[in-house]
Design a protein around this motif. Structure first.
Motif, PDB file in Angstrom:
ATOM      1  N   CYS A   1       1.052  -1.466   0.215  1.00  5.69           N
ATOM      2  CA  CYS A   1       0.209   0.037  -0.134  1.00  5.69           C
ATOM      3  C   CYS A   1       0.995   1.436  -0.189  1.00  5.69           C
ATOM      4  O   CYS A   1       2.135   1.441   0.910  1.00  5.69           O
ATOM      5  CB  CYS A   1      -1.034   0.353   1.493  1.00  5.69           C
ATOM      6  N   LEU A   2       0.434   2.115  -1.094  1.00  4.00           N
ATOM      7  CA  LEU A   2       1.972   3.346  -1.351  1.00  4.00           C
ATOM      8  C   LEU A   2       0.917   4.757  -1.142  1.00  4.00           C
ATOM      9  O   LEU A   2      -0.313   4.151  -1.341  1.00  4.00           O
ATOM     10  CB  LEU A   2       2.328   3.093  -2.486  1.00  4.00           C
ATOM     11  N   GLN A   3       1.267   5.179  -0.182  1.00  2.00           N
ATOM     12  CA  GLN A   3       0.709   6.621  -0.201  1.00  2.00           C
ATOM     13  C   GLN A   3       2.586   7.722  -0.844  1.00  2.00           C
ATOM     14  O   GLN A   3       3.348   7.532  -1.178  1.00  2.00           O
ATOM     15  CB  GLN A   3       1.221   7.199   1.135  1.00  2.00           C
ATOM     16  N   GLU A   4       1.612   9.016  -1.186  1.00  2.00           N
ATOM     17  CA  GLU A   4       2.101   9.992  -1.461  1.00  2.00           C
ATOM     18  C   GLU A   4       2.823  10.248  -2.583  1.00  2.00           C
ATOM     19  O   GLU A   4       4.119   9.890  -3.344  1.00  2.00           O
ATOM     20  CB  GLU A   4       2.774  10.680  -0.583  1.00  2.00           C
ATOM     21  N   ILE A   5       2.042   9.211  -3.854  1.00  2.00           N
ATOM     22  CA  ILE A   5       2.612   8.511  -5.306  1.00  2.00           C
ATOM     23  C   ILE A   5       3.211  10.208  -5.787  1.00  2.00           C
ATOM     24  O   ILE A   5       3.721   9.891  -6.279  1.00  2.00           O
ATOM     25  CB  ILE A   5       2.251   7.672  -5.503  1.00  2.00           C
ATOM     26  N   LYS A   6       2.068  10.663  -6.036  1.00  2.00           N
ATOM     27  CA  LYS A   6       2.828  12.216  -6.149  1.00  2.00           C
ATOM     28  C   LYS A   6       2.169  12.223  -7.607  1.00  2.00           C
ATOM     29  O   LYS A   6       3.306  12.980  -8.248  1.00  2.00           O
ATOM     30  CB  LYS A   6       3.411  13.049  -6.273  1.00  2.00           C
TER      31      LYS A   6
ATOM     32  N   TYR B   1       0.299  16.105  -5.819  1.00  3.47           N
ATOM     33  CA  TYR B   1       0.584  15.872  -4.310  1.00  3.47           C
ATOM     34  C   TYR B   1      -0.723  14.657  -4.310  1.00  3.47           C
ATOM     35  O   TYR B   1      -0.414  14.385  -4.673  1.00  3.47           O
ATOM     36  CB  TYR B   1      -0.700  16.821  -3.849  1.00  3.47           C
ATOM     37  N   ASN B   2      -0.200  14.173  -2.975  1.00  2.00           N
ATOM     38  CA  ASN B   2      -0.979  13.141  -2.792  1.00  2.00           C
ATOM     39  C   ASN B   2      -0.914  12.008  -3.031  1.00  2.00           C
ATOM     40  O   ASN B   2      -0.080  11.675  -3.906  1.00  2.00           O
ATOM     41  CB  ASN B   2      -3.174  13.309  -2.231  1.00  2.00           C
TER      42      ASN B   2
ATOM     43  N   ASP C   1     -12.113  16.541  -3.092  1.00  3.14           N
ATOM     44  CA  ASP C   1     -11.094  15.715  -3.784  1.00  3.14           C
ATOM     45  C   ASP C   1      -9.968  15.556  -3.832  1.00  3.14           C
ATOM     46  O   ASP C   1      -8.816  15.097  -4.397  1.00  3.14           O
ATOM     47  CB  ASP C   1     -11.179  17.086  -5.045  1.00  3.14           C
ATOM     48  N   GLN C   2      -9.150  15.332  -2.402  1.00  5.79           N
ATOM     49  CA  GLN C   2      -7.824  15.277  -3.057  1.00  5.79           C
ATOM     50  C   GLN C   2      -7.885  13.797  -2.511  1.00  5.79           C
ATOM     51  O   GLN C   2      -8.771  12.623  -2.372  1.00  5.79           O
ATOM     52  CB  GLN C   2      -6.937  15.912  -1.028  1.00  5.79           C
ATOM     53  N   ALA C   3      -7.037  12.772  -3.459  1.00  6.71           N
ATOM     54  CA  ALA C   3      -6.584  11.647  -3.536  1.00  6.71           C
ATOM     55  C   ALA C   3      -5.758  10.896  -2.496  1.00  6.71           C
ATOM     56  O   ALA C   3      -4.784  10.789  -2.015  1.00  6.71           O
ATOM     57  CB  ALA C   3      -5.587  11.325  -4.720  1.00  6.71           C
ATOM     58  N   ARG C   4      -7.132  10.117  -1.343  1.00  8.64           N
ATOM     59  CA  ARG C   4      -6.020  10.119   0.071  1.00  8.64           C
ATOM     60  C   ARG C   4      -6.664   7.943   0.376  1.00  8.64           C
ATOM     61  O   ARG C   4      -5.948   7.808   1.686  1.00  8.64           O
ATOM     62  CB  ARG C   4      -6.377  10.422   1.536  1.00  8.64           C
TER      63      ARG C   4
END
Length: 263
Positions: free
Chosen positions: A33-38, A64-65, A90-93
């Motif tokens: 599970c990856l985060q902040e792929i930007k 971002y995000n 609308d933030q991709a989180r």
């Protein structure tokens, strides 16, 4: 058979791609599970990761995000591509999928919880509102009575012993009482924190800032977590913080946190 699930804030998949590929080859987690792929979905290095045997799903955003789910097991369903509860967000989180394990379906989410600084302020209000939505959704997932693993960068330091110097972080959104209370309320639903269940030692960190020699001084914080439904907690065998990854060239400021399950 075991199922290994990793959470890793990569701090830009394009900037860290060699490190990410190296670690995926070496550690070979079943699910990452990856985060902040930007990056937007079309910009994600899907082919390079698919060549390592992963199915890839992303919820991207320019600059971002952004979150991703990589799975060597079949992905049966993408159940959410956003955290429910606010159609205006609308933030991709958040991304959530049902994955096939030997013991049956396992529900896994990749979460990038808002930072919330400066606090107090609008960004902190957004963080607390997001955590309230996460609690409501986490409660609804318990109704499935299946293994649920909520993996991610929670931007939350649970205990004073999860930071090198709690006094230095006083007032920060990651350590404020309201943040900790919101996190505890998710656990009180019946979730377990994998690290506390399988390890629990003080001063074990998953993040070291790029500033002021934090890595060299081991001035870290523990903010990357796996929250487990009772069905997942019962099958947890071990956890690992892949600390050595932080010492690589062009490293992310986070390292992978891995849970191993008898699933």
């Amino acid at each position: 058979m075991t199922l290994s699930v990793a959470s890793w804030n990569v701090n830009s998949i394009k900037a860290r791609l060699p490190n990410v590929l190296d670690w995926l080859k070496e550690a070979s987690p079943d699910v990452a599970c990856l985060q902040e792929i930007k990056t937007v979905d079309e910009g994600f290095p899907r082919l390079e990761i698919e060549e390592l045997g992963y199915n890839v799903e992303t919820v991207g955003q320019k600059t971002y995000n952004g979150v991703a789910l990589l799975s060597k097991r079949p992905i049966e369903e993408i159940s959410q591509r956003a955290l429910p509860g606010d159609d205006e967000d609308d933030q991709a989180r958040y991304i959530e999928a049902v994955i096939s394990a030997d013991s049956g379906p396992v529900r896994v989410a990749s979460i990038y919880l808002p930072n919330g600084n400066p606090a107090p302020g609008p960004k902190y209000d957004y963080k607390l509102a997001w955590m309230k939505r996460l609690k409501a959704h986490a409660r609804s997932l318990l109704a499935f009575e299946e293994p649920v693993i909520l993996a991610g960068d929670y931007n939350l330091i649970p205990r004073d012993s999860d930071v090198h110097d709690a006094a230095a972080w006083e007032g920060d959104a990651l350590i404020r009482p309201e943040s900790r209370d919101a996190f505890a309320k998710i656990l009180w639903l019946g979730y377990s924190e994998a690290f506390m269940q399988a390890d629990g030692r003080a001063h074990q960190y998953t993040f070291w800032d790029y500033q002021a020699g934090a890595w060299q001084k081991n001035n870290g914080i523990r903010i990357d977590h796996l929250l487990l439904s009772p069905q997942a907690a019962d099958r947890l065998k071990a956890v690992e913080i892949a600390k050595d990854v932080r010492g690589k060239e062009k490293a992310s400021d986070h390292v992978p946190f891995v849970g191993v399950f008898d699933l």
